[in-house]
Design an enzyme around this catalytic site. Structure first.
Site, short mmCIF file in Angstrom:
data_model
loop_
_atom_site.label_atom_id
_atom_site.label_comp_id
_atom_site.label_asym_id
_atom_site.label_seq_id
_atom_site.Cartn_x
_atom_site.Cartn_y
_atom_site.Cartn_z
N THR A 179 6.49 -16.21 -17.82
CA THR A 179 6.79 -16.58 -16.43
C THR A 179 5.84 -15.84 -15.50
OG1 THR A 179 8.43 -16.63 -14.66
CG2 THR A 179 8.61 -14.81 -16.20
N VAL A 180 5.24 -16.58 -14.59
CA VAL A 180 4.34 -15.95 -13.63
C VAL A 180 5.12 -15.03 -12.71
CG1 VAL A 180 2.63 -17.80 -13.67
CG2 VAL A 180 4.53 -17.94 -12.06
N ASP A 181 6.42 -15.27 -12.56
CA ASP A 181 7.23 -14.45 -11.65
C ASP A 181 7.36 -12.99 -12.12
OD1 ASP A 181 7.68 -16.65 -10.06
OD2 ASP A 181 9.59 -17.15 -10.99
N ARG B 29 11.16 -16.52 -6.60
CA ARG B 29 12.42 -16.81 -5.93
C ARG B 29 13.24 -15.56 -5.65
NH1 ARG B 29 13.58 -20.62 -9.13
NH2 ARG B 29 15.15 -19.63 -10.46
N GLU C 202 8.40 -17.32 -1.69
CA GLU C 202 9.28 -18.47 -1.48
C GLU C 202 10.74 -18.07 -1.35
OE1 GLU C 202 9.72 -21.07 -4.84
OE2 GLU C 202 9.52 -19.44 -6.29
#
Length: 269
Positions: free
Chosen positions: A144-146, A194, A249
Site C-alpha cells: 500500500t502506498v499509504d 485517508r 485526502e
C-alpha cells in the site's frame, strides 16, 4: 516431521503500485525454492475474483527468466481488483465458493498481496477455513502506498509514491513561483492517505532550501482549522509571493468529517 506438499494461490488486490510485481516475483521464486512443500503456484486473474470464478493462472508454465522480469514490470501482472468480501453473516456463499475452488486445486497456501482491506480478507478466509476444518495457511503480502499497515516499517509501494509526490510538488512550486506576479499565487496538491499522513509528509522532501515548496502540509492526523490555515497562506504569499500546499485526502474538520467528503461511498465503504 514430514510436511504434506500442497499447492498455493496468489492474488493481487487494490490499486497496484510500481513494485507490486516485485512482491509477486518474491512469492513465486520462494515457492519454487521450496518445491518439497509447495507444488503448483496459481495466480488469480483479477485478484480474489480469480478464485471465485476459478480463473487461475498456472505460474509453473512461466520460465525462471520471465518470473525474474516481474521485478522490473509495472502495473499488476495478473490483474487486480477492488472487491471486498462481505462479512460471513452477509455472504457465506462466497466463502464456501473459495474453499470449494481451493479444495478442487489442493490449495494449502493463500497469499494475498494488498493493503488493509486485503489483509482483512486474508484473515476472514483463514477463520472460515479453520471453522470448516479445511487446512489453509493464509498469508498477507503487504502492499500500500499509504504505508499504514500495522506491524510494518515500510510498505512496498510507499517509496515510489514518496518520490513521485516530492518531485511533483517541487515542479509545481517552480511553475507557480515563476507566474505568481501576474497569475496563480496558491497551488494545492491533494495526495492519497485517508487516515495516515505518510504520503503528505513525503512532500516535505522537496523543501530542500528555505522558502521552497511545499510551504504547508496538511495531515489527516491533525484537525483542520480553516482560520489558522488561511492566515498561514496569506502570510506565505506576503513573504514568498506564492504558497504551495500538500494536503492529504483524509483531512478532517473539528467535527471529524472529511473536508473533501461528497456524501458518496466506494465499494469498500
Amino acid at each position: 516431521m514430514t510436511v504434506e506438499k500442497r499447492n498455493a494461490f496468489y492474488a493481487q488486490s487494490g490499486g497496484v503500485t510500481a513494485v507490486i510485481n516485485a512482491s509477486a516475483c518474491g512469492v513465486i521464486q520462494t515457492a519454487r525454492a521450496h518445491s518439497d512443500r509447495i507444488g503448483t503456484l496459481y495466480a488469480g486473474r483479477n485478484g480474489i475474483i480469480g478464485a471465485l470464478t476459478e480463473d487461475l493462472i498456472d505460474t509453473s508454465r512461466e520460465s525462471d527468466a520471465d518470473i525474474a522480469a516481474l521485478r522490473h514490470t509495472p502495473s499488476g501482472a495478473f490483474g487486480s481488483c477492488r472487491y471486498k468480501l462481505k462479512g460471513l453473516d452477509k455472504n457465506r456463499a462466497e466463502y464456501e465458493r473459495l474453499i470449494e475452488v481451493f479444495r478442487a486445486h489442493d490449495i494449502g497456501y493463500f497469499f494475498y498481496n494488498g493493503g488493509g482491506d486485503s489483509q482483512d480478507t486474508s484473515n476472514k478466509v483463514a477463520q472460515f477455513s479453520r471453522a470448516q476444518g479445511y487446512p489453509l495457511t493464509a498469508i498477507g503480502i503487504p502492499k500500500t502506498v499509504d504505508n499504514d499497515l500495522p506491524v510494518t516499517d515500510n510498505c512496498p509501494g510507499f517509496g515510489s509514491v514518496a518520490k513521485y509526490v516530492a518531485v511533483s510538488i517541487r515542479e509545481a512550486g517552480f511553475d507557480v513561483a515563476s507566474m505568481a506576479k501576474t497569475s496563480t499565487k496558491i497551488f494545492v496538491m491533494e495526495v492519497m492517505g485517508r487516515h495516515a499522513g505518510w504520503i503528505a509528509a513525503a512532500g516535505g522532501l522537496a523543501a530542500t532550501t528555505p522558502g521552497a515548496a511545499p510551504h504547508l502540509i496538511l495531515f489527516p492526523e491533525i484537525t483542520f482549522d480553516e482560520g489558522d490555515f488561511l492566515a498561514k497562506v496569506d502570510a506565505c504569499v506576503q513573504t514568498h509571493g506564492y504558497c504551495a500546499i500538500v494536503v492529504s485526502e483524509g483531512l478532517r474538520n473539528a467535527q471529524g468529517q472529511f473536508v473533501a467528503e461528497a456524501g458518496t461511498r466506494d465499494a469498500f465503504g
